[in-house]
Design a protein around this motif. Structure first.
Motif, short mmCIF file in Angstrom:
data_model
loop_
_atom_site.label_atom_id
_atom_site.label_comp_id
_atom_site.label_asym_id
_atom_site.label_seq_id
_atom_site.Cartn_x
_atom_site.Cartn_y
_atom_site.Cartn_z
N GLU A 59 25.22 31.49 77.42
CA GLU A 59 23.88 31.47 78.01
C GLU A 59 22.91 30.67 77.16
O GLU A 59 22.13 29.88 77.67
N ASP A 60 22.94 30.86 75.83
CA ASP A 60 22.05 30.11 74.94
C ASP A 60 22.35 28.62 74.98
O ASP A 60 21.44 27.80 75.01
N THR A 61 23.60 28.26 75.01
CA THR A 61 23.98 26.85 75.04
C THR A 61 23.54 26.21 76.34
O THR A 61 22.98 25.12 76.34
N SER A 62 23.75 26.89 77.46
CA SER A 62 23.36 26.31 78.75
C SER A 62 21.84 26.22 78.85
O SER A 62 21.31 25.26 79.42
N ALA A 63 21.12 27.17 78.29
CA ALA A 63 19.66 27.10 78.31
C ALA A 63 19.16 25.95 77.45
O ALA A 63 18.21 25.24 77.82
N ALA A 64 19.80 25.71 76.31
CA ALA A 64 19.40 24.61 75.44
C ALA A 64 19.68 23.27 76.11
O ALA A 64 18.87 22.34 76.02
N ILE A 65 20.81 23.16 76.79
CA ILE A 65 21.14 21.91 77.48
C ILE A 65 20.15 21.66 78.62
O ILE A 65 19.67 20.55 78.81
N ALA A 66 19.81 22.69 79.36
CA ALA A 66 18.85 22.54 80.46
C ALA A 66 17.48 22.16 79.93
O ALA A 66 16.79 21.31 80.51
N ALA A 67 17.06 22.74 78.81
CA ALA A 67 15.75 22.40 78.23
C ALA A 67 15.73 20.97 77.74
O ALA A 67 14.72 20.27 77.86
N GLU A 68 16.84 20.48 77.21
CA GLU A 68 16.90 19.10 76.73
C GLU A 68 16.80 18.12 77.89
O GLU A 68 16.19 17.07 77.78
N HIS A 69 17.38 18.48 79.03
CA HIS A 69 17.28 17.60 80.20
C HIS A 69 15.87 17.58 80.77
O HIS A 69 15.44 16.57 81.29
#
Length: 131
Positions: free
Chosen positions: A38-48
């Motif tokens: 969940e943390d990794t997917s949230a970080a990737i979404a925030a970077e996009h």
């Protein structure tokens, strides 16, 4: 040799028996894996949504005409050629490579000393003051 066997009813009563310890460890590993995903997917979404690489600012001035032509072509905007600047003119290179020179009747460029004179009251250059 005799093998020691434990009574299942007795093992159920102990809090950290072998079987329950494996269940607890497996549950903790599962929770940590889910949290990591969940943390990794949230970080990737925030970077996009907010890219970290900032866009460079457009160049508005260059040292000479060839440099200004390159900067104007890359930025798609007018770039001033500083080597062509005078007190009364400013030369710009357009995005298509053509030149535009703005002329003025008086000094407009910043950085050039303007001639100023201090006139004292009562000197022949000052108009007489009316009473």
């Amino acid at each position: 040799m005799t093998a020691i066997q434990s009574d299942p009813a007795e093992e159920r009563g102990r809090l950290w028996s072998g079987r329950s310890l494996r269940h607890v460890a497996g549950s903790i590993a599962l929770v940590m894996a889910v949290a990591l995903v969940e943390d990794t997917s949230a970080a990737i979404a925030a970077e996009h949504r907010h890219p970290t690489a900032a866009k460079p600012e457009a160049v508005t001035q260059a040292a000479d005409i060839p440099s200004a032509r390159v900067a104007a072509r890359l930025s798609g905007k007018q770039v001033e050629a500083l080597s062509e600047r005078t007190e009364t003119s400013t030369t710009w290179v357009n995005k298509n490579g053509s030149l535009t020179t703005e002329l003025s009747a008086g000094p407009t460029a910043v950085g050039f000393p303007l001639r100023t004179a201090t006139i004292r009251a009562g000197s022949p250059r000052t108009p007489p003051q009316e009473a």
